[in-house]
Design an enzyme around this catalytic site. Structure first.
Site, PDB file in Angstrom:
ATOM      1  N   LYS A 126      64.047  20.344  52.237  1.00  0.00           N
ATOM      2  CA  LYS A 126      62.628  20.575  52.516  1.00  0.00           C
ATOM      3  C   LYS A 126      62.263  19.875  53.826  1.00  0.00           C
ATOM      4  CE  LYS A 126      58.156  19.930  50.159  1.00  0.00           C
ATOM      5  NZ  LYS A 126      57.528  19.408  48.915  1.00  0.00           N
ATOM      6  N   SER A 206      54.547  22.357  46.605  1.00  0.00           N
ATOM      7  CA  SER A 206      54.723  22.520  48.032  1.00  0.00           C
ATOM      8  C   SER A 206      56.169  22.827  48.438  1.00  0.00           C
ATOM      9  CB  SER A 206      54.261  21.254  48.764  1.00  0.00           C
ATOM     10  OG  SER A 206      55.045  20.121  48.368  1.00  0.00           O
ATOM     11  N   SER A 230      55.031  19.699  42.721  1.00  0.00           N
ATOM     12  CA  SER A 230      55.562  20.351  43.921  1.00  0.00           C
ATOM     13  C   SER A 230      57.042  20.692  43.873  1.00  0.00           C
ATOM     14  CB  SER A 230      55.287  19.490  45.154  1.00  0.00           C
ATOM     15  OG  SER A 230      53.936  19.590  45.527  1.00  0.00           O
TER      16      SER A 230
END
Length: 533
Positions: A126, A206, A230
């Site tokens: 990420k 996210s 997330s």
């Protein structure tokens, strides 16, 4: 966490995966996988494995036999990114050194000097995880110009384990902590990530790019981060596995923060075995990562017999999701588990005070992080950057959370301290008291509703309370695929007590095996539409 118990878990999962793993070796070569626009991963020519279903132990077995090399595997994923990612926009960039990393792993495999189960395994990160030589942006143009000089601690652990850093994934900008009504999976750097199952639907956030990339078989594993939901929400909404670890085992050093009181990175994968192996490396448990041969007890018939699971239904997520939970409970009971309905207490109060606490913590922690990077040096400068850069406003202009955080009481304020103490205490008690009262091995709930349509003007439709107790308590949670509603995946979220990650992963492997709910995405343009040709 006791290393011996984690080692036993990993060894058991590894052997169970290999013994049960014929499905991952060439099995997908003859399957068409539907009529979606991008091709199903299947078995790329000459690779001999089905990227959709192969596990890390199966890959390592083939590498040990000389039937596969890390370079061939890395090349296969790079080609798939080039072919598929233009449809879903999950990967921001690939690492130009990926093939060099893979070649070094080739040599270690040839000479019998491998570093563990992740040696030669491609991993996507990420883009809020510092990665030496690669931009690390949190999705913001404010951090796009100057890559960090050093790796995050978790990236160092992955490199030391021989993993191939394949590239960086898109995310909800600033991990969804910028605007009051954000659109998950959108960032100014990467645009909008799409859900591979239905392309006009949202991937949640996210860790949107990490989850969507795994659903599309663009990497073997990926790293996500979570403050509250997330990792697990994107995992559920994209039909993959997401493990939000207990707070502490995975270092936060070098990860763009929201709150040190709740933030953790964690593994995401297409199966629990791969997630468990990756967690062993992230948590620095070399004993577990190198473990050998036990029986495949966690995936054998009877693995769920006598387990007590508390079902937290959350009917507000809708009748269709509740029906998935009913089917899940029936399947678990048929495997010998005892499923009882529960409602963890204190949720209303937790919901009232979590956000104010996070506002104070974000101001403290983002200022400390920005001081280590070139660009805006603090939250006030970051707010001004967004105001002066129109590209930061193309999906939504708001930065209300930034502004509220700037005005929030400092973390030295006694009222804040009392609020955080109450918040953490109530979250821990909500899980501990429920598990003790019902003598549970875990609490289960729906991870997510069916994915909503992506709409920048409206923003997200994501009131999903299931992740909050474990996130606020710092306890582990694990989402595994449970079923679907109109082609849209729904996960079941498992929660357990503090630092019970090993037990939760073992239970999750058994639940995953019993539900057998994973299905490859078909890249439908919209729900109810035929797959495009």
């Amino acid at each position: 966490m006791k290393k011996r118990s984690v080692a036993t878990l990993i060894a058991t999962l590894v052997v169970g995966s290999v013994l049960a793993g014929a499905s991952g070796v060439s099995a997908g070569a003859a399957e068409t996988g539907g009529a979606g626009s991008p091709p199903p991963a299947g078995s790329p020519p000459g690779l001999g494995v089905d990227l959709d279903t192969v596990t890390i132990p199966e890959l390592q077995a083939r590498m040990a036999d000389g039937e596969l090399t890390p370079s061939a595997l890395t090349n296969a994923y790079l080609r798939r990114i080039k072919t598929v990612d233009p449809t879903i926009h999950a990967v921001l960039r690939t690492d130009p050194t990926a093939l060099r990393q893979a070649a070094a792993s080739d040599a270690r495999h040839r000479h019998g000097r491998t570093l563990g189960p992740l040696d030669g395994i491609p991993v996507l990160l990420k883009d809020n995880v510092n990665t030496r030589g690669l931009p690390t942006t949190a999705g913001s143009l404010a951090l796009a110009e100057s890559p960090p000089d050093t790796d995050a601690a978790l990236v160092t652990r992955l490199r030391d384990a021989g993993a191939v850093i394949l590239g960086k994934t898109n995310l909800s900008e600033w991990a969804n902590f910028r605007a009051a009504k954000p659109t998950s999976g959108w960032s100014a750097v990467g645009g909008q990530t799409k859900n591979p199952y239905v392309l006009d639907r949202n991937p949640c956030g996210s860790s949107a790019g990490s989850a969507a990339a795994l659903a599309a078989s663009l990497s073997q594993v990926a790293i996500g981060t979570e403050t509250d939901g997330s990792i697990v929400c994107p995992a559920g909404m994209n039909g993959v596995v997401g493990h939000k670890p207990s707070l502490g085992p995975v270092s936060r050093d070098g990860v763009v923060p929201i709150s040190a009181e709740q933030d953790t990175a964690g593994p995401m994968a297409r199966n629990v075995t791969d997630a468990a192996l990756t967690f062993a490396v992230l948590s620095g448990d070399s004993t577990a990562a190198h473990s050998g041969a036990l029986s495949g007890a966690f995936t054998r018939p009877g693995a769920l017999r006598g387990k007590r699971i508390g079902l937290w239904r959350l009917p507000q997520l809708g009748a269709e999701v509740d029906a998935v939970m009913t089917r899940t409970a029936r399947k678990l009971r048929s495997a010998g588990a005892e499923v009882v309905e529960v409602t963890p207490p204190y949720q209303k109060r937790i919901g009232e005070i979590e956000f104010p606490a996070l506002l104070s913590e974000f101001h403290r922690d983002i200022d400390a992080y920005l001081a280590t990077r070139k660009g805006p040096r603090n939250l006030a400068e970051l707010i001004e950057f967004n105001r002066s850069h129109p590209a930061e406003q193309t999906c939504f202009a708001g930065q209300e959370l930034f502004e509220q955080s700037l005005a929030a009481p400092p973390t030295t304020d006694p009222k804040y301290r009392a609020m955080r103490a109450e918040l953490t205490d109530l979250a821990k008690r909500s899980i501990d008291e429920t598990m003790t009262a019902h003598r549970l091995d875990a609490i289960a709930s729906p991870t997510n509703p069916p994915a909503w349509t992506t709409d920048c003007a409206r923003g997200d439709n994501d009131v999903i309370p299931s992740s909050t107790p474990a996130a606020v308590a710092g306890y582990p949670s694990l989402s595994v695929p449970a079923g679907s509603v109109n082609e849209l995946p729904v996960g079941v979220l498992l929660m357990a007590g503090d630092h019970q990650d090993d037990k939760l992963l073992a239970l999750g492997a058994a639940v995953e095996h019993r539900l057998d709910a994973w299905r490859a995405p078909r890249y439908l343009p919209t729900a109810g539409a035929p797959a495009s040709r």
